[in-house]
Design a protein around this motif. Structure first.
Motif, PDB file in Angstrom:
ATOM      1  N   MET A 250      52.687  47.312  42.237  1.00 55.62           N
ATOM      2  CA  MET A 250      51.909  46.063  42.487  1.00 55.62           C
ATOM      3  C   MET A 250      51.292  46.155  43.649  1.00 55.62           C
ATOM      4  SD  MET A 250      50.366  43.241  41.363  1.00 55.62           S
ATOM      5  CE  MET A 250      51.214  42.711  39.662  1.00 55.62           C
ATOM      6  N   LEU A 251      52.054  46.298  44.776  1.00 53.99           N
ATOM      7  CA  LEU A 251      51.339  46.192  46.089  1.00 53.99           C
ATOM      8  C   LEU A 251      50.518  47.507  46.271  1.00 53.99           C
ATOM      9  CD1 LEU A 251      54.630  45.258  48.516  1.00 53.99           C
ATOM     10  CD2 LEU A 251      52.305  43.811  47.526  1.00 53.99           C
ATOM     11  N   ASP A 252      50.786  48.775  45.622  1.00 49.84           N
ATOM     12  CA  ASP A 252      49.965  49.742  45.675  1.00 49.84           C
ATOM     13  C   ASP A 252      48.752  49.532  45.117  1.00 49.84           C
ATOM     14  OD1 ASP A 252      51.679  51.345  46.997  1.00 49.84           O
ATOM     15  OD2 ASP A 252      52.471  52.232  45.243  1.00 49.84           O
ATOM     16  N   ILE A 253      48.369  48.781  44.180  1.00 52.60           N
ATOM     17  CA  ILE A 253      47.185  48.295  43.567  1.00 52.60           C
ATOM     18  C   ILE A 253      46.467  47.321  44.677  1.00 52.60           C
ATOM     19  CG2 ILE A 253      46.203  47.000  41.610  1.00 52.60           C
ATOM     20  CD1 ILE A 253      48.503  47.927  39.711  1.00 52.60           C
ATOM     21  N   LEU A 254      47.294  46.492  45.126  1.00 56.87           N
ATOM     22  CA  LEU A 254      46.582  45.418  46.046  1.00 56.87           C
ATOM     23  C   LEU A 254      46.188  46.062  47.105  1.00 56.87           C
ATOM     24  CD1 LEU A 254      49.091  42.572  45.769  1.00 56.87           C
ATOM     25  CD2 LEU A 254      46.631  42.915  44.610  1.00 56.87           C
TER      26      LEU A 254
ATOM     27  N   ALA B 175      57.782  37.184  45.545  1.00 54.35           N
ATOM     28  CA  ALA B 175      58.342  37.067  44.052  1.00 54.35           C
ATOM     29  C   ALA B 175      57.583  37.886  42.911  1.00 54.35           C
ATOM     30  CB  ALA B 175      58.512  35.564  43.537  1.00 54.35           C
ATOM     31  N   GLN B 176      58.315  38.199  42.106  1.00 55.39           N
ATOM     32  CA  GLN B 176      57.745  39.007  40.890  1.00 55.39           C
ATOM     33  C   GLN B 176      58.596  38.745  39.732  1.00 55.39           C
ATOM     34  OE1 GLN B 176      57.906  43.165  41.641  1.00 55.39           O
ATOM     35  NE2 GLN B 176      55.928  43.688  40.051  1.00 55.39           N
ATOM     36  N   GLN B 177      57.787  38.634  38.548  1.00 56.12           N
ATOM     37  CA  GLN B 177      58.363  38.734  37.471  1.00 56.12           C
ATOM     38  C   GLN B 177      57.581  39.213  36.372  1.00 56.12           C
ATOM     39  OE1 GLN B 177      59.697  34.730  36.179  1.00 56.12           O
ATOM     40  NE2 GLN B 177      60.690  35.317  34.444  1.00 56.12           N
ATOM     41  N   ASP B 178      57.811  40.049  35.599  1.00 55.06           N
ATOM     42  CA  ASP B 178      57.077  40.767  34.649  1.00 55.06           C
ATOM     43  C   ASP B 178      55.819  41.203  35.079  1.00 55.06           C
ATOM     44  OD1 ASP B 178      59.015  40.112  32.454  1.00 55.06           O
ATOM     45  OD2 ASP B 178      58.125  38.004  32.178  1.00 55.06           O
ATOM     46  N   ASP B 179      54.418  40.539  34.658  1.00 53.71           N
ATOM     47  CA  ASP B 179      53.283  41.042  35.365  1.00 53.71           C
ATOM     48  C   ASP B 179      52.614  40.169  36.249  1.00 53.71           C
ATOM     49  OD1 ASP B 179      52.793  38.715  33.342  1.00 53.71           O
ATOM     50  OD2 ASP B 179      51.183  39.932  32.324  1.00 53.71           O
ATOM     51  N   GLN B 180      53.555  38.967  36.772  1.00 59.23           N
ATOM     52  CA  GLN B 180      52.919  37.935  37.545  1.00 59.23           C
ATOM     53  C   GLN B 180      53.865  38.399  38.883  1.00 59.23           C
ATOM     54  OE1 GLN B 180      53.177  34.280  35.800  1.00 59.23           O
ATOM     55  NE2 GLN B 180      52.147  34.892  34.016  1.00 59.23           N
ATOM     56  N   SER B 181      53.104  38.112  40.120  1.00 54.84           N
ATOM     57  CA  SER B 181      53.770  38.299  41.581  1.00 54.84           C
ATOM     58  C   SER B 181      53.169  37.150  42.471  1.00 54.84           C
ATOM     59  CB  SER B 181      53.500  39.617  42.062  1.00 54.84           C
ATOM     60  OG  SER B 181      53.859  40.656  41.019  1.00 54.84           O
TER      61      SER B 181
ATOM     62  N   ALA C   1      48.659  34.416  44.310  1.00 54.76           N
ATOM     63  CA  ALA C   1      49.177  34.692  42.911  1.00 54.76           C
ATOM     64  C   ALA C   1      48.255  35.840  42.143  1.00 54.76           C
ATOM     65  CB  ALA C   1      49.375  33.375  42.212  1.00 54.76           C
ATOM     66  N   VAL C   2      49.332  36.856  41.832  1.00 50.42           N
ATOM     67  CA  VAL C   2      48.459  38.160  40.997  1.00 50.42           C
ATOM     68  C   VAL C   2      49.209  38.183  39.516  1.00 50.42           C
ATOM     69  CG1 VAL C   2      48.213  40.405  41.260  1.00 50.42           C
ATOM     70  CG2 VAL C   2      48.359  39.120  43.515  1.00 50.42           C
ATOM     71  N   ALA C   3      48.283  38.381  38.801  1.00 48.26           N
ATOM     72  CA  ALA C   3      48.813  38.547  37.326  1.00 48.26           C
ATOM     73  C   ALA C   3      48.057  39.926  36.871  1.00 48.26           C
ATOM     74  CB  ALA C   3      48.362  37.592  36.416  1.00 48.26           C
ATOM     75  N   LEU C   4      48.663  40.888  36.301  1.00 46.10           N
ATOM     76  CA  LEU C   4      47.993  41.912  35.640  1.00 46.10           C
ATOM     77  C   LEU C   4      47.537  41.543  34.446  1.00 46.10           C
ATOM     78  CD1 LEU C   4      50.177  44.874  36.938  1.00 46.10           C
ATOM     79  CD2 LEU C   4      47.732  44.473  37.799  1.00 46.10           C
ATOM     80  N   ALA C   5      46.287  41.895  34.069  1.00 50.65           N
ATOM     81  CA  ALA C   5      45.668  41.576  32.819  1.00 50.65           C
ATOM     82  C   ALA C   5      45.937  42.807  31.852  1.00 50.65           C
ATOM     83  CB  ALA C   5      44.005  41.263  32.924  1.00 50.65           C
ATOM     84  N   ALA C   6      46.339  42.285  30.292  1.00 50.57           N
ATOM     85  CA  ALA C   6      46.886  42.977  29.592  1.00 50.57           C
ATOM     86  C   ALA C   6      45.591  44.025  28.994  1.00 50.57           C
ATOM     87  CB  ALA C   6      47.458  42.474  28.511  1.00 50.57           C
ATOM     88  N   GLU C   7      44.363  43.560  29.237  1.00 51.14           N
ATOM     89  CA  GLU C   7      43.378  44.235  28.712  1.00 51.14           C
ATOM     90  C   GLU C   7      42.883  45.307  29.371  1.00 51.14           C
ATOM     91  OE1 GLU C   7      42.564  40.641  29.044  1.00 51.14           O
ATOM     92  OE2 GLU C   7      43.846  40.445  27.473  1.00 51.14           O
ATOM     93  N   VAL C   8      43.230  45.033  30.981  1.00 53.12           N
ATOM     94  CA  VAL C   8      42.619  46.194  31.977  1.00 53.12           C
ATOM     95  C   VAL C   8      43.970  46.431  32.593  1.00 53.12           C
ATOM     96  CG1 VAL C   8      41.037  46.568  33.725  1.00 53.12           C
ATOM     97  CG2 VAL C   8      40.166  44.778  32.025  1.00 53.12           C
TER      98      VAL C   8
END
Length: 103
Positions: A1-5, A30-36, A52-59
């Protein structure tokens, strides 16, 4: 996740000094599933914000980023992983909807 950011940080400006966040310091709070929850510190003015970061399932590789308008210090003590787990446990048996929870 941090690499993407880190790869995306240069696209954003610090809300305080308006400089690029390309060289900012990132710390996973903090991180849980696709949210950080990530602490971002500007390399230029040292302003610290929580995002607050959430990875979208579509992209799969495009984070959705929300930047708060308050410095992290104004939010109180940092949220720990234990805090997140405590909330999760407290809500595990909750049967109502979000609107009722927030009332």
């Amino acid at each position: 996740m941090l690499d993407i950011l880190r790869r995306q940080a240069g696209r954003f400006q610090c809300p305080k000094c308006r400089q690029s966040l390309a060289e900012c310091h990132l710390e996973m709070v903090a991180q849980q599933d696709d949210q950080s929850l990530v602490k971002v510190t500007c390399a230029h003015c040292q302003d610290t914000r929580l995002i607050a970061v959430a990875l979208a399932a579509e992209v799969p590789s495009a984070p959705v980023i929300e930047v708060r308008d308050q410095p992290a210090e104004a939010l109180g003590p940092p949220i720990t992983a234990d805090d997140v787990l405590d909330v999760r446990l407290a809500l595990a048996d909750y049967g109502g909807d979000l609107a009722a929870l927030l009332r």
